[in-house]
Design a protein around this motif. Structure first.
Motif, PDB file in Angstrom:
ATOM      1  N   ASN A 376       0.668  -1.413  -0.096  1.00  0.00           N
ATOM      2  CA  ASN A 376      -0.063  -0.063   0.081  1.00  0.00           C
ATOM      3  C   ASN A 376       0.865   1.383   0.070  1.00  0.00           C
ATOM      4  OD1 ASN A 376      -2.159  -1.515  -0.063  1.00  0.00           O
ATOM      5  ND2 ASN A 376      -2.748  -1.350   2.224  1.00  0.00           N
ATOM      6  N   PHE A 379       2.127   1.565  -3.723  1.00  0.00           N
ATOM      7  CA  PHE A 379       1.163   1.869  -4.824  1.00  0.00           C
ATOM      8  C   PHE A 379       0.395   3.222  -4.372  1.00  0.00           C
ATOM      9  CE2 PHE A 379       1.987  -2.549  -5.749  1.00  0.00           C
ATOM     10  CZ  PHE A 379       2.107  -2.377  -7.161  1.00  0.00           C
ATOM     11  N   TYR A 380      -0.059   3.212  -3.165  1.00  0.00           N
ATOM     12  CA  TYR A 380      -0.963   4.435  -2.851  1.00  0.00           C
ATOM     13  C   TYR A 380      -0.464   5.491  -1.995  1.00  0.00           C
ATOM     14  CZ  TYR A 380      -4.207   0.359  -3.663  1.00  0.00           C
ATOM     15  OH  TYR A 380      -4.944  -0.581  -4.000  1.00  0.00           O
ATOM     16  N   ALA A 381       0.719   5.597  -1.898  1.00  0.00           N
ATOM     17  CA  ALA A 381       1.583   6.646  -1.240  1.00  0.00           C
ATOM     18  C   ALA A 381       2.702   7.115  -1.877  1.00  0.00           C
ATOM     19  CB  ALA A 381       2.097   6.231   0.284  1.00  0.00           C
ATOM     20  N   THR A 383       3.934   6.003  -5.088  1.00  0.00           N
ATOM     21  CA  THR A 383       3.801   6.336  -6.624  1.00  0.00           C
ATOM     22  C   THR A 383       2.934   7.482  -6.809  1.00  0.00           C
ATOM     23  OG1 THR A 383       3.600   3.931  -6.886  1.00  0.00           O
ATOM     24  CG2 THR A 383       2.631   5.312  -8.664  1.00  0.00           C
ATOM     25  N   PRO A 384       1.845   7.857  -6.240  1.00  0.00           N
ATOM     26  CA  PRO A 384       1.274   9.079  -6.646  1.00  0.00           C
ATOM     27  C   PRO A 384       2.008  10.421  -6.185  1.00  0.00           C
ATOM     28  CG  PRO A 384      -0.302   7.734  -5.355  1.00  0.00           C
ATOM     29  CD  PRO A 384       1.060   7.214  -5.327  1.00  0.00           C
ATOM     30  N   LEU A 410      -0.845  10.229   2.863  1.00  0.00           N
ATOM     31  CA  LEU A 410      -0.945   9.011   2.094  1.00  0.00           C
ATOM     32  C   LEU A 410      -0.417   7.621   2.862  1.00  0.00           C
ATOM     33  CD1 LEU A 410      -0.838   9.906  -1.712  1.00  0.00           C
ATOM     34  CD2 LEU A 410      -2.916   9.706   0.037  1.00  0.00           C
ATOM     35  N   ALA A 414      -2.260   4.597   4.833  1.00  0.00           N
ATOM     36  CA  ALA A 414      -1.910   3.274   4.523  1.00  0.00           C
ATOM     37  C   ALA A 414      -1.638   2.517   5.532  1.00  0.00           C
ATOM     38  CB  ALA A 414      -0.853   3.102   3.501  1.00  0.00           C
TER      39      ALA A 414
END
Length: 510
Positions: A376, A379-381, A383-384, A410, A414
């Protein structure tokens, strides 16, 4: 009524059909007409005249269709204990519903039927909204008689378990009740996502709405702010912010109103292993739920509920296998409970629980593997944040410190999601129960008895298999509960034990 002949409901049921189809049009059909509505608002010159013509045509069509539907609407209760229903205008339907497939017989009393002593009798078919039978405009006496007839037949047909059940224990207790004040019900409007739904419903109209507001309101507010605050702030930005704030307030107000309409004067009774809930402003809806038919319960507390120190409990019955809560109107919801009331409800549902010693927060939940957190975060912290940093580097529009703040925010989300995941199993007198926990800023507990599982399986990606990990999924008649990133041996052990309980238990899960 002669129960061996095809019958019609009261002519007053025509009112129900008119309102029912009007609501269905607003709920399902209006979004299909949004492009036409936008063209009408932006292109048509004489809006008042053509709007009146469209309204007259729509109302006339609605009345004609409702009358034709009423004429074709007939029902019959057979000696074979089936409910037969003929309905439809352009598409004729014949529906057959056996008493044995009826999950509940509920009674709803709309405000327009109350002076007439009429109600809607609802035969709730397990697992399918389309197979539900509603007889509108029947007498309350007839509805009560049908409920008693159906439930008595089902009790006589179903095999009685040799083991003492929760119903047997509950029969020894007197009726218990719970009432919620309308002030508490209003809090559910703040806790629920109805405000978000209200804003989503307004989203297609935002462009037209803002054009209107800019001409009628924002420009005047901007002039007012320029006169009052001068150069201290940006008057145009302050005017737009004021409008957005007003829209949010209106959405929250609508959310509270919707909660009051649904749960007004909330009353809950528990006796002989059955719940009976009476609530509603425009329609006093009586919902009966047998404790044995409850497949699982959900105990939720979102961020706002945490501030208010309130919980929501929902008892799920069998659905058709779609999303949880697909038959939300027929599921038992206890909307806004404090900690004491939550413990009280748990004792009603699971009478063997010790009220002083049982605390969901105190249970020793076992968590998921750290690999979930790493995934998480990636992918969710990360990468953005990297994409945002790259964009800020190219355009020089965004401050790099803002990218760091976004990554930290983010990452916190997570981490909170990872820490919320957990599972706990316990047993009492040979019965095994599972509690799955999830959430982020809030928390949700799903509680179910293992023997009610219909299937259990695991999913693993290539990298999960390399790490010896699996994600667990247990299918209930009320939906799916899942838990990600468990060690392979643990996931397989839970699956084997759950299916052993489901296959070896002789009790009826319905």
């Amino acid at each position: 009524m002669d129960e061996q002949q095809w019958q019609r409901v009261s002519p007053w049921a025509l009112v129900y059909f008119v309102l029912h189809f009007a609501f269905r049009f607003i709920k399902d059909g209006i979004f299909n007409l949004l492009p036409i509505a936008v063209l009408f608002v932006t292109q048509v010159q004489n809006k008042l005249f053509w709007g009146q013509v469209a309204a007259v045509v729509a109302v006339t069509a609605l009345l004609i269709y409702s009358v034709a539907y009423y004429i074709n609407f007939r029902f019959c209760i057979t000696d074979e204990h089936d409910i037969l229903l003929n309905k439809g205008v352009f598409k004729k339907e014949r529906l057959t519903l056996s008493f044995l497939r009826v999950q509940n017989v509920n009674v709803a009393e709309p405000f327009y039927f109350k002076p007439l002593g009429l109600v809607n009798c609802i035969f709730d078919a397990a697992g399918s909204v389309s197979q539900e039978v509603i007889l509108p405009g029947v007498t309350a006496k007839y509805a009560d008689a049908m409920r008693e007839r159906v439930l008595t037949y089902k009790e006589n047909e179903q095999e009685q378990s040799s083991e003492p059940s929760t119903t047997d224990l509950a029969e020894e207790q007197s009726q218990r009740n719970l009432t919620l004040s309308n002030k508490e019900v209003a809090k559910f409007g703040l806790m629920s996502n109805m405000a978000i739904l209200a804003l989503a419903a307004l989203a297609p109209f935002m462009n037209v709405l803002f054009e209107f507001l800019e001409e009628a309101v924002i420009n005047r507010l901007e002039t007012f702010y320029e006169q009052e605050v001068g150069m201290l702030v940006n008057a145009a930005a302050l005017a737009v912010f004021s409008i957005l704030f007003l829209v949010v307030i209106v959405a929250i107000f609508l959310s509270v109103v919707m909660a009051l309409i649904r749960f007004y004067n909330y009353e809950l009774y528990f006796s002989e292993g059955k719940f009976k809930r009476i609530a509603g402003l425009l329609e006093r809806h009586q919902l009966s739920v047998s404790l044995e038919k409850v497949q699982s319960i959900s105990i939720k507390q979102n961020l706002i509920a945490r501030v208010l120190k309130r919980y929501t409990i929902q008892c799920f019955q069998a659905t058709s296998g779609h999303a949880i809560g697909a038959k939300n109107k027929q599921s038992l919801v206890m909307p806004v409970l404090d900690v004491t009331q939550v413990n009280q409800m748990l004792l009603w549902i699971y009478p063997w629980l010790d009220q002083t010693g049982f605390d969901l927060k105190a249970l020793n939940f076992k968590g998921v593997e750290r690999a979930l957190l790493l995934k998480n975060l990636c992918f969710y912290a990360l990468t953005p944040s990297v994409l945002l940093a790259a964009f800020s580097y190219v355009t020089e529009v965004i401050n790099p410190l803002f990218c760091i703040f976004i990554f930290a925010l983010l990452s916190m989300f997570a981490f909170l999601s990872y820490k919320r995941y957990g599972y706990y199993f316990y047993q009492h007198e040979g019965r095994y129960y599972g509690i799955f926990r999830s959430g982020m800023l809030g928390v949700q507990y799903r509680v179910f008895e293992l023997y009610k599982a219909q299937s259990a399986n695991s999913i693993s990606t290539y990298f999960m298999r390399k790490s010896g990990l699996k994600s667990l999924s247990i299918q209930l008649a009320s939906g799916t509960v899942s838990l990600p990133y468990l060690k392979k041996d643990i996931a397989n052990g839970i699956i084997d034990f759950t299916m052993f309980q489901a296959e070896s238990e002789k009790r009826n899960w319905m």
